[in-house]
Write an enzyme that holds these catalytic residues in place. Sequence first.
Site, PDB file in Angstrom:
ATOM      1  N   GLN A  29       0.845  -1.199   0.000  1.00 13.97           N
ATOM      2  CA  GLN A  29       0.000   0.000   0.000  1.00 13.97           C
ATOM      3  C   GLN A  29       0.881   1.250   0.000  1.00 13.97           C
ATOM      4  O   GLN A  29       0.384   2.358  -0.163  1.00 13.97           O
ATOM      5  CB  GLN A  29      -0.885   0.018   1.248  1.00 13.97           C
ATOM      6  CG  GLN A  29      -1.859  -1.141   1.340  1.00 13.97           C
ATOM      7  CD  GLN A  29      -2.490  -1.207   2.715  1.00 13.97           C
ATOM      8  OE1 GLN A  29      -3.442  -0.496   3.023  1.00 13.97           O
ATOM      9  NE2 GLN A  29      -1.952  -2.057   3.575  1.00 13.97           N
ATOM     10  N   HIS A  48      -1.618   1.179  -4.080  1.00 16.55           N
ATOM     11  CA  HIS A  48      -2.067   2.580  -4.003  1.00 16.55           C
ATOM     12  C   HIS A  48      -1.223   3.520  -4.860  1.00 16.55           C
ATOM     13  O   HIS A  48      -1.179   4.720  -4.605  1.00 16.55           O
ATOM     14  CB  HIS A  48      -2.090   3.050  -2.539  1.00 16.55           C
ATOM     15  CG  HIS A  48      -3.183   2.413  -1.734  1.00 16.55           C
ATOM     16  ND1 HIS A  48      -3.175   2.358  -0.358  1.00 16.55           N
ATOM     17  CD2 HIS A  48      -4.347   1.802  -2.113  1.00 16.55           C
ATOM     18  CE1 HIS A  48      -4.271   1.737   0.073  1.00 16.55           C
ATOM     19  NE2 HIS A  48      -4.993   1.389  -0.968  1.00 16.55           N
ATOM     20  N   THR A  82       0.546  -2.774   8.642  1.00 16.90           N
ATOM     21  CA  THR A  82      -0.650  -2.036   8.190  1.00 16.90           C
ATOM     22  C   THR A  82      -1.725  -2.099   9.268  1.00 16.90           C
ATOM     23  O   THR A  82      -1.895  -3.134   9.914  1.00 16.90           O
ATOM     24  CB  THR A  82      -1.206  -2.555   6.841  1.00 16.90           C
ATOM     25  OG1 THR A  82      -2.443  -1.864   6.551  1.00 16.90           O
ATOM     26  CG2 THR A  82      -1.467  -4.052   6.829  1.00 16.90           C
TER      27      THR A  82
HETATM   28  C1  BJW Z   1       4.477  -0.976  12.554  1.00 16.51           C
HETATM   29  C2  BJW Z   1       5.725  -0.389  12.790  1.00 16.51           C
HETATM   30  C3  BJW Z   1       6.859  -1.223  12.740  1.00 16.51           C
HETATM   31  C4  BJW Z   1       4.198   1.149  12.909  1.00 16.51           C
HETATM   32  N1  BJW Z   1       6.697  -2.518  12.471  1.00 16.51           N
HETATM   33  N2  BJW Z   1       4.360  -2.267  12.306  1.00 16.51           N
HETATM   34  C5  BJW Z   1     -15.316  -1.214   3.155  1.00 16.51           C
HETATM   35  C6  BJW Z   1     -15.594  -0.861   4.460  1.00 16.51           C
HETATM   36  C7  BJW Z   1     -15.424   0.465   4.871  1.00 16.51           C
HETATM   37  C8  BJW Z   1     -14.988   1.455   4.006  1.00 16.51           C
HETATM   38  C9  BJW Z   1     -14.704   1.085   2.708  1.00 16.51           C
HETATM   39  C10 BJW Z   1     -14.878  -0.220   2.304  1.00 16.51           C
HETATM   40  N3  BJW Z   1     -14.510  -0.291   0.999  1.00 16.51           N
HETATM   41  C11 BJW Z   1     -14.116   0.932   0.580  1.00 16.51           C
HETATM   42  C12 BJW Z   1     -14.242   1.802   1.601  1.00 16.51           C
HETATM   43  C13 BJW Z   1     -13.922   3.256   1.552  1.00 16.51           C
HETATM   44  C14 BJW Z   1     -12.457   3.578   1.723  1.00 16.51           C
HETATM   45  C15 BJW Z   1     -12.014   3.082   3.097  1.00 16.51           C
HETATM   46  O1  BJW Z   1     -11.364   2.060   3.224  1.00 16.51           O
HETATM   47  N4  BJW Z   1     -12.319   3.832   4.146  1.00 16.51           N
HETATM   48  C16 BJW Z   1     -11.946   3.452   5.503  1.00 16.51           C
HETATM   49  C17 BJW Z   1     -10.845   4.378   6.014  1.00 16.51           C
HETATM   50  C18 BJW Z   1     -13.168   3.553   6.366  1.00 16.51           C
HETATM   51  N5  BJW Z   1     -11.645   3.024   0.648  1.00 16.51           N
HETATM   52  C19 BJW Z   1     -11.488   3.644  -0.506  1.00 16.51           C
HETATM   53  O2  BJW Z   1     -12.007   4.711  -0.732  1.00 16.51           O
HETATM   54  C20 BJW Z   1     -10.639   2.949  -1.551  1.00 16.51           C
HETATM   55  N6  BJW Z   1     -11.308   2.996  -2.778  1.00 16.51           N
HETATM   56  C21 BJW Z   1     -12.448   2.332  -3.013  1.00 16.51           C
HETATM   57  O3  BJW Z   1     -12.906   1.545  -2.233  1.00 16.51           O
HETATM   58  O4  BJW Z   1     -13.001   2.635  -4.218  1.00 16.51           O
HETATM   59  C22 BJW Z   1     -14.250   2.051  -4.595  1.00 16.51           C
HETATM   60  C23 BJW Z   1     -14.357   2.299  -6.073  1.00 16.51           C
HETATM   61  C24 BJW Z   1     -14.464   1.231  -6.907  1.00 16.51           C
HETATM   62  C25 BJW Z   1     -14.559   1.454  -8.271  1.00 16.51           C
HETATM   63  C26 BJW Z   1     -14.532   2.763  -8.764  1.00 16.51           C
HETATM   64  C27 BJW Z   1     -14.403   3.817  -7.911  1.00 16.51           C
HETATM   65  C28 BJW Z   1     -14.313   3.589  -6.545  1.00 16.51           C
HETATM   66  C29 BJW Z   1      -9.309   3.668  -1.793  1.00 16.51           C
HETATM   67  C30 BJW Z   1      -8.438   3.736  -0.591  1.00 16.51           C
HETATM   68  C31 BJW Z   1      -7.202   4.590  -0.900  1.00 16.51           C
HETATM   69  C32 BJW Z   1      -6.336   4.820   0.323  1.00 16.51           C
HETATM   70  N7  BJW Z   1      -5.346   5.765   0.006  1.00 16.51           N
HETATM   71  C33 BJW Z   1      -4.316   6.098   1.006  1.00 16.51           C
HETATM   72  C34 BJW Z   1      -3.517   7.286   0.461  1.00 16.51           C
HETATM   73  C35 BJW Z   1      -2.613   6.788  -0.660  1.00 16.51           C
HETATM   74  C36 BJW Z   1      -1.832   7.872  -1.273  1.00 16.51           C
HETATM   75  C37 BJW Z   1      -0.757   8.429  -0.396  1.00 16.51           C
HETATM   76  O5  BJW Z   1      -0.015   7.697   0.275  1.00 16.51           O
HETATM   77  O6  BJW Z   1      -0.660   9.631  -0.420  1.00 16.51           O
HETATM   78  O7  BJW Z   1      -3.461   4.984   1.248  1.00 16.51           O
HETATM   79  S1  BJW Z   1      -4.992   6.439   2.622  1.00 16.51           S
HETATM   80  C38 BJW Z   1      -3.653   5.729   3.518  1.00 16.51           C
HETATM   81  O8  BJW Z   1      -4.112   4.570   4.259  1.00 16.51           O
HETATM   82  C39 BJW Z   1      -2.689   5.183   2.456  1.00 16.51           C
HETATM   83  C40 BJW Z   1      -2.288   3.867   3.028  1.00 16.51           C
HETATM   84  O9  BJW Z   1      -1.788   3.023   2.006  1.00 16.51           O
HETATM   85  C41 BJW Z   1      -3.558   3.387   3.668  1.00 16.51           C
HETATM   86  C42 BJW Z   1      -3.348   2.337   4.725  1.00 16.51           C
HETATM   87  O10 BJW Z   1      -2.575   2.831   5.768  1.00 16.51           O
HETATM   88  P1  BJW Z   1      -1.478   1.899   6.466  1.00 16.51           P
HETATM   89  O11 BJW Z   1      -0.399   1.608   5.499  1.00 16.51           O
HETATM   90  O12 BJW Z   1      -2.143   0.751   7.082  1.00 16.51           O
HETATM   91  O13 BJW Z   1      -0.860   2.919   7.548  1.00 16.51           O
HETATM   92  P2  BJW Z   1      -1.410   3.263   9.024  1.00 16.51           P
HETATM   93  O14 BJW Z   1      -0.739   4.502   9.444  1.00 16.51           O
HETATM   94  O15 BJW Z   1      -2.873   3.222   9.085  1.00 16.51           O
HETATM   95  O16 BJW Z   1      -0.901   2.037   9.896  1.00 16.51           O
HETATM   96  C43 BJW Z   1       0.479   1.799  10.116  1.00 16.51           C
HETATM   97  C44 BJW Z   1       0.579   0.509  10.918  1.00 16.51           C
HETATM   98  O17 BJW Z   1       1.957   0.207  11.066  1.00 16.51           O
HETATM   99  C45 BJW Z   1      -0.016   0.595  12.323  1.00 16.51           C
HETATM  100  O18 BJW Z   1      -0.856  -0.538  12.527  1.00 16.51           O
HETATM  101  C46 BJW Z   1       1.216   0.550  13.251  1.00 16.51           C
HETATM  102  O19 BJW Z   1       0.964  -0.135  14.452  1.00 16.51           O
HETATM  103  C47 BJW Z   1       2.179  -0.242  12.399  1.00 16.51           C
HETATM  104  N8  BJW Z   1       3.615  -0.010  12.677  1.00 16.51           N
HETATM  105  N9  BJW Z   1       5.590   0.941  13.077  1.00 16.51           N
HETATM  106  C48 BJW Z   1       5.494  -3.030  12.299  1.00 16.51           C
HETATM  107  N10 BJW Z   1       8.148  -0.742  12.994  1.00 16.51           N
END
Ligand code: BJW
Length: 251
Positions: free
Chosen positions: A105, A123, A196
């Site tokens: 991601q 992503h 994640t």
């Molecule tokens: C460690 C550590 C160490 C720290 N060792 N661990 C179903 C249910 C609910 C909602 C939805 C659903 N389906 C879709 C949705 C809506 C939405 C969504 O998910 N919303 C929720 C937030 C509620 N999803 C979307 O909108 C997606 N699109 C979609 O569904 O489109 C439908 C569609 C279909 C067809 C046509 C049109 C539309 C798109 C999602 C895009 C997410 N984008 C981002 C930004 C990317 C660009 C950028 O980077 O600028 O992606 S948001 C952000 O979150 C980024 C990340 O990739 C993503 C995930 O975050 P991640 O990587 O998990 O980071 P953190 O900070 O959350 O967590 C870090 C973790 O690391 C923590 O757990 C720490 O504990 C751990 N950690 N140090 C091991 N050393």
Amino acid sequence: MITSVSEILAELASRFRPDSRITVLTGAGVSAASGVPTFRGPGGLYKNRRVEQIGTPEAFGRDPQFVWEWYNWRREVIATKQPNRAHEVLARWSQRYPRFTLITQNVDGLHERAGTQNVLRFHGSIWEVLCWERCKQSPPRWRDETAPFTEIPPRCPYCGGIVRPGVVWFGEGIDPEVMKRSMDALDCDIFLTIGTSAVVYPAAGLIHEAKTRGAFTVEINIETTPAAASLDLPLEGPAEEVLDHIERFIL
Ligand code: BJW
């Protein structure tokens, strides 16, 4: 019977065979040890706003200058960082196991810089841009590693309009080819979800689907995530340390 950490890691390592199908899903926590802030941890807010408020096409349409400030800042941060031990272990596995797939991601490109093979950028990439108006003259997206841009929003060299980052924002779909290849990779023997929070879909859904299809599912994270309860083996600890330990047990 008390099972030691060593026994657990040895058992996991024994599943890594030359022909094992290994699929890994990574998130921001994998790059944390490199100094790249996570989204939902310390340093995750930008000027008091959450990613859900900045990372949307609507936010960009309203204020492209502000959204580009965030990306310019992140480009500058990432450009100075190096892959860490977690990226390095995964890169070695990708070279060692022919049936290895890494779905990330992360948009920072650190897996590729570590030499990881078969990376699916779920992503997108912060190092790519595309014309906001999708002008006819421009390619679908192109690489631009400028960090930082002196003029923001940067201009489309084909039509003079503005460009946007080549990433997937909330409300946008995953590239169909990337989605298909990711789904195919869920037919695997071992599925590891690493660093994640497992709250953003459809990425988080991959974990559950891999489990449904029969993979042995493992989580490596410093916190408990919503996915942990349904996984075979939740391992608590920093990815850069836990992966290093697992690797030492693999023969
Ligand atoms: C460690 C550590 C160490 C720290 N060792 N661990 C179903 C249910 C609910 C909602 C939805 C659903 N389906 C879709 C949705 C809506 C939405 C969504 O998910 N919303 C929720 C937030 C509620 N999803 C979307 O909108 C997606 N699109 C979609 O569904 O489109 C439908 C569609 C279909 C067809 C046509 C049109 C539309 C798109 C999602 C895009 C997410 N984008 C981002 C930004 C990317 C660009 C950028 O980077 O600028 O992606 S948001 C952000 O979150 C980024 C990340 O990739 C993503 C995930 O975050 P991640 O990587 O998990 O980071 P953190 O900070 O959350 O967590 C870090 C973790 O690391 C923590 O757990 C720490 O504990 C751990 N950690 N140090 C091991 N050393």
